[in-house]
Design a protein around this motif. Structure first.
Motif, mmCIF file in Angstrom:
data_model
loop_
_atom_site.group_PDB
_atom_site.id
_atom_site.type_symbol
_atom_site.label_atom_id
_atom_site.label_comp_id
_atom_site.label_asym_id
_atom_site.label_seq_id
_atom_site.Cartn_x
_atom_site.Cartn_y
_atom_site.Cartn_z
ATOM 1 N N SER A 1 42.332 55.915 47.964
ATOM 2 C CA SER A 1 41.943 56.686 49.139
ATOM 3 C C SER A 1 42.886 57.866 49.256
ATOM 4 O O SER A 1 44.051 57.778 48.898
ATOM 5 N N ARG A 2 42.387 58.954 49.813
ATOM 6 C CA ARG A 2 43.200 60.165 49.909
ATOM 7 C C ARG A 2 44.260 60.040 50.995
ATOM 8 O O ARG A 2 45.281 60.692 50.945
ATOM 9 N N ALA A 3 43.976 59.232 51.965
ATOM 10 C CA ALA A 3 44.949 59.033 53.039
ATOM 11 C C ALA A 3 44.846 57.595 53.480
ATOM 12 O O ALA A 3 43.815 56.974 53.399
ATOM 13 N N ALA A 4 45.962 57.084 53.961
ATOM 14 C CA ALA A 4 46.013 55.672 54.305
ATOM 15 C C ALA A 4 44.985 55.307 55.358
ATOM 16 O O ALA A 4 44.509 54.175 55.408
ATOM 17 N N GLY B 1 37.361 53.550 48.662
ATOM 18 C CA GLY B 1 36.151 53.503 47.857
ATOM 19 C C GLY B 1 35.497 54.866 47.772
ATOM 20 O O GLY B 1 36.043 55.868 48.254
ATOM 21 N N THR B 2 34.324 54.904 47.163
ATOM 22 C CA THR B 2 33.571 56.148 47.040
ATOM 23 C C THR B 2 32.150 55.923 47.522
ATOM 24 O O THR B 2 31.640 54.796 47.538
ATOM 25 N N GLU C 1 38.564 48.083 52.396
ATOM 26 C CA GLU C 1 39.580 47.498 53.282
ATOM 27 C C GLU C 1 38.944 46.550 54.306
ATOM 28 O O GLU C 1 39.645 45.770 54.943
ATOM 29 N N ILE C 2 37.623 46.601 54.490
ATOM 30 C CA ILE C 2 36.848 45.756 55.418
ATOM 31 C C ILE C 2 37.397 45.896 56.853
ATOM 32 O O ILE C 2 38.262 45.128 57.287
ATOM 33 N N ALA D 1 40.478 44.850 40.450
ATOM 34 C CA ALA D 1 41.262 45.239 41.623
ATOM 35 C C ALA D 1 40.414 45.190 42.892
ATOM 36 O O ALA D 1 40.899 44.794 43.961
ATOM 37 N N VAL D 2 39.140 45.585 42.785
ATOM 38 C CA VAL D 2 38.258 45.521 43.950
ATOM 39 C C VAL D 2 38.035 44.068 44.346
ATOM 40 O O VAL D 2 38.124 43.702 45.526
ATOM 41 N N TRP D 3 37.738 43.224 43.361
ATOM 42 C CA TRP D 3 37.565 41.802 43.659
ATOM 43 C C TRP D 3 38.802 41.234 44.350
ATOM 44 O O TRP D 3 38.688 40.505 45.339
ATOM 45 N N GLU D 4 39.970 41.546 43.810
ATOM 46 C CA GLU D 4 41.206 41.001 44.377
ATOM 47 C C GLU D 4 41.386 41.448 45.820
ATOM 48 O O GLU D 4 41.768 40.658 46.693
ATOM 49 N N ARG D 5 41.091 42.714 46.072
ATOM 50 C CA ARG D 5 41.255 43.244 47.428
ATOM 51 C C ARG D 5 40.289 42.566 48.391
ATOM 52 O O ARG D 5 40.670 42.171 49.499
#
Length: 276
Positions: free
Chosen positions: A3-6, A11-12, A103-104, A129-133
């Motif tokens: 992400s560009r900012a926290a 995602g996209t 981030e849900i 990485a997506v699955w883990e998140r």
């Protein structure tokens, strides 16, 4: 995937393609496989992640889950703000829409996250990485209550929902892979290869387990040809029954009759990927 900012969603933006009833096979499987977990929870929350340009899939998910667990609430999450704004008029008791991504953006740990056709545009290397998140956001297991925790269902289907393949993951990681189809549309089981989720679609090559599975599936289908005189459903059931001799099929005839088969993830996991 960054992400560009926290403060911005992770995602996209996806293409957003969606159609009413597209995810019915996935929804019915979720209700059957995970309904007991939802019923046991005091405040069960399900997330429809990346529902697309129209909110139909979230609306339908609420209706189907509430048949099994009437207290279920659904949160539709989209990374494109205009899609969230367009969905707001469809909010109702138990259904809201939120701007967000991987981030849900819900305060509690959801018991279900459904991510259908979301990772199709990502690179295979990004999937783990997506699955883990997402798994880290699921409700944790509670062995004392007999709970295995939340469920992430991630996969792909065609535009009108005739063919699906999805992976089911718990807080600990991937558990199973399900192949589901409208049987009348099927020439051979390997037709489902084009709907493999991103973690598997590039692994359908000789030497990889998923390729061997689809090869054996086609062979069993051909051997079951005499059962076609009793209908495609009976041929499918016989095919899957034969598959159980060599593959860890984890469901039974009640699901096979729906045009499904579910296999342990470890049997199909790509070479070199840790198995849970």
């Amino acid at each position: 995937m960054t992400s560009r900012a926290a403060s911005r969603p992770v995602g996209t933006v996806t293409r957003g393609t969606t159609n009413p009833n597209r995810l019915r096979r996935m929804d019915r499987w979720i209700a059957a496989a995970h309904g007991a977990e939802l019923r046991r929870a005091a405040d069960p929350v399900a997330v429809d992640l990346g529902y697309g340009a129209a909110p139909w899939t979230a609306v339908e998910l609420l209706a189907r889950l509430r048949e099994k667990a009437p207290r279920t609430r659904v949160v539709g999450v989209e990374i494109e703000p205009a899609r969230v704004a367009a969905a707001k008029p469809y909010e109702r008791d138990g259904l809201v829409f939120r701007h967000g991504g991987f981030e849900i953006p819900v305060p509690q740990r959801p018991l279900l996250v459904r991510a259908a056709n979301v990772l199709r545009q990502y690179d295979e290397a990004e999937v783990a990485a997506v699955w883990e998140r997402l798994c880290a956001r699921l409700a944790p297991a509670d062995p004392a209550r007999g709970s295995r925790g939340g469920l992430l269902v991630e996969g792909t289907c065609d535009e009108i929902g005739r063919r699906h393949v999805w992976v089911a993951l718990g807080p600990e990681g991937p558990r199973t892979v399900t192949f589901a189809t409208r049987l009348g549309s099927l020439e051979r089981p390997s037709d489902l290869a084009e709907r493999l989720p991103k973690a598997l679609i590039h692994r359908n090559v000789p030497g990889e387990p998923v390729h061997s599975f689809l090869r054996d599936f086609d062979r069993a289908w051909a051997a079951a040809a005499p059962y076609a005189s009793y209908g495609t459903r009976q041929r499918w059931i016989r095919t899957v029954r034969d598959l159980t001799a060599d593959w860890p099929v984890v469901d039974g005839p009640s699901r096979w009759r729906q045009g499904e088969v579910t296999v342990a993830w470890g049997a199909l996991a790509p070479r070199g990927v840790p198995q849970s």
